[in-house]
Design a protein around this motif. Structure first.
Motif, mmCIF file in Angstrom:
data_model
loop_
_atom_site.group_PDB
_atom_site.id
_atom_site.type_symbol
_atom_site.label_atom_id
_atom_site.label_comp_id
_atom_site.label_asym_id
_atom_site.label_seq_id
_atom_site.Cartn_x
_atom_site.Cartn_y
_atom_site.Cartn_z
ATOM 1 N N ILE A 29 -35.468 49.495 -16.191
ATOM 2 C CA ILE A 29 -36.029 48.673 -15.116
ATOM 3 C C ILE A 29 -35.207 47.393 -14.987
ATOM 4 O O ILE A 29 -35.067 46.635 -15.950
ATOM 5 C CB ILE A 29 -37.508 48.297 -15.413
ATOM 6 N N ALA A 30 -34.666 47.142 -13.785
ATOM 7 C CA ALA A 30 -33.934 45.903 -13.509
ATOM 8 C C ALA A 30 -34.919 44.858 -12.980
ATOM 9 O O ALA A 30 -35.743 45.154 -12.131
ATOM 10 C CB ALA A 30 -32.833 46.154 -12.486
ATOM 11 N N ASP A 31 -34.810 43.645 -13.501
ATOM 12 C CA ASP A 31 -35.618 42.519 -13.030
ATOM 13 C C ASP A 31 -34.664 41.345 -12.812
ATOM 14 O O ASP A 31 -34.202 40.732 -13.779
ATOM 15 C CB ASP A 31 -36.685 42.170 -14.057
ATOM 16 N N ALA A 32 -34.367 41.044 -11.557
ATOM 17 C CA ALA A 32 -33.396 39.996 -11.216
ATOM 18 C C ALA A 32 -33.983 38.591 -11.285
ATOM 19 O O ALA A 32 -33.290 37.617 -10.994
ATOM 20 C CB ALA A 32 -32.819 40.260 -9.821
ATOM 21 N N GLY A 50 -35.564 39.762 -17.918
ATOM 22 C CA GLY A 50 -36.817 40.519 -17.815
ATOM 23 C C GLY A 50 -36.580 42.016 -17.659
ATOM 24 O O GLY A 50 -37.530 42.803 -17.670
ATOM 25 N N SER A 51 -35.328 42.419 -17.547
ATOM 26 C CA SER A 51 -34.993 43.850 -17.440
ATOM 27 C C SER A 51 -35.254 44.520 -18.789
ATOM 28 O O SER A 51 -35.128 43.879 -19.837
ATOM 29 C CB SER A 51 -33.513 44.014 -17.073
ATOM 30 N N TYR A 52 -35.594 45.798 -18.745
ATOM 31 C CA TYR A 52 -35.887 46.481 -20.013
ATOM 32 C C TYR A 52 -35.712 47.989 -19.878
ATOM 33 O O TYR A 52 -35.637 48.536 -18.784
ATOM 34 C CB TYR A 52 -37.308 46.161 -20.485
ATOM 35 N N ASP A 53 -35.673 48.636 -21.026
ATOM 36 C CA ASP A 53 -35.662 50.089 -21.098
ATOM 37 C C ASP A 53 -36.969 50.510 -21.775
ATOM 38 O O ASP A 53 -37.277 50.018 -22.869
ATOM 39 C CB ASP A 53 -34.474 50.582 -21.922
ATOM 40 N N PRO A 54 -37.760 51.399 -21.155
ATOM 41 C CA PRO A 54 -39.058 51.777 -21.731
ATOM 42 C C PRO A 54 -38.963 52.381 -23.127
ATOM 43 O O PRO A 54 -39.912 52.300 -23.895
ATOM 44 C CB PRO A 54 -39.611 52.814 -20.743
ATOM 45 N N LEU A 59 -29.168 47.723 -22.975
ATOM 46 C CA LEU A 59 -28.802 47.742 -21.559
ATOM 47 C C LEU A 59 -27.463 47.067 -21.319
ATOM 48 O O LEU A 59 -27.087 46.141 -22.033
ATOM 49 C CB LEU A 59 -29.856 46.999 -20.734
ATOM 50 N N THR A 60 -26.780 47.526 -20.285
ATOM 51 C CA THR A 60 -25.647 46.789 -19.735
ATOM 52 C C THR A 60 -26.073 46.337 -18.338
ATOM 53 O O THR A 60 -26.912 46.968 -17.697
ATOM 54 C CB THR A 60 -24.368 47.644 -19.668
ATOM 55 N N GLY A 104 -26.993 53.713 -20.681
ATOM 56 C CA GLY A 104 -26.033 54.665 -21.224
ATOM 57 C C GLY A 104 -26.319 56.090 -20.813
ATOM 58 O O GLY A 104 -25.459 56.958 -20.913
ATOM 59 N N LEU A 105 -27.536 56.340 -20.340
ATOM 60 C CA LEU A 105 -27.925 57.673 -19.868
ATOM 61 C C LEU A 105 -28.323 57.665 -18.401
ATOM 62 O O LEU A 105 -28.160 58.659 -17.708
ATOM 63 C CB LEU A 105 -29.096 58.224 -20.697
#
Length: 144
Positions: A29-32, A50-54, A59-60, A104-105
């Motif tokens: 999830i991207a959070d700008a 605030g971006s995250y991976d569940p 992340l990049t 990465g995926l």
């Protein structure tokens, strides 16, 4: 598993392919960050923290300039591959910056932030002074 049989009936060695399908609920999830307001000539820091991976994968980040006022020369951000890039805004108007994150995926859908730029600080100060000091005058005609 895949194998091929030729015209004489000979089979090839089997080969394997692994296909990974991401569950949409597990995409990053991207959070700008929140929209901002600033003045011409200011350096603006954007915030994608605030971006995250569940599933907790790292992340990049990839930031781009989506839209800028026509007279602006802004075409990229400093640190566009970080969570917190910066940019110096050069003219009045609205700037839109986009963010996608990659685990990465899979890549997230884009999120954006708008930075609204008003006049420079001297214009604000001049306007402030003008509103504080109004010049009143009257014209008198003197009769002989």
């Amino acid at each position: 598993m895949l194998w091929v049989t030729d015209a004489k009936g000979c089979d090839s060695d089997p080969d394997y392919v692994i296909v990974t399908v991401e569950d949409p609920e597990n995409l990053p999830i991207a959070d700008a960050g929140a929209d901002q307001e600033t003045t011409v000539g200011s350096s603006v820091s954007l915030d994608g923290t605030g971006s995250y991976d569940p599933l907790g994968r790292s992340l990049t980040y990839s930031w781009v300039v989506v839209d800028a006022p026509e007279a602006s020369t802004v075409s990229s951000l400093t640190g566009s591959d970080t969570a917190t890039p910066s940019v110096t805004v050069d003219v009045k108007g609205a700037y839109t910056f986009g963010l996608v994150v990659d685990n990465g995926l899979a890549v997230s859908t884009a999120d954006s932030v708008t930075v609204t730029v008003t006049g420079d600080r001297s214009e604000e100060h001049t306007s402030e002074l003008q509103s504080q000091f109004r010049i009143s005058y009257a014209v008198f005609c003197l009769k002989k």
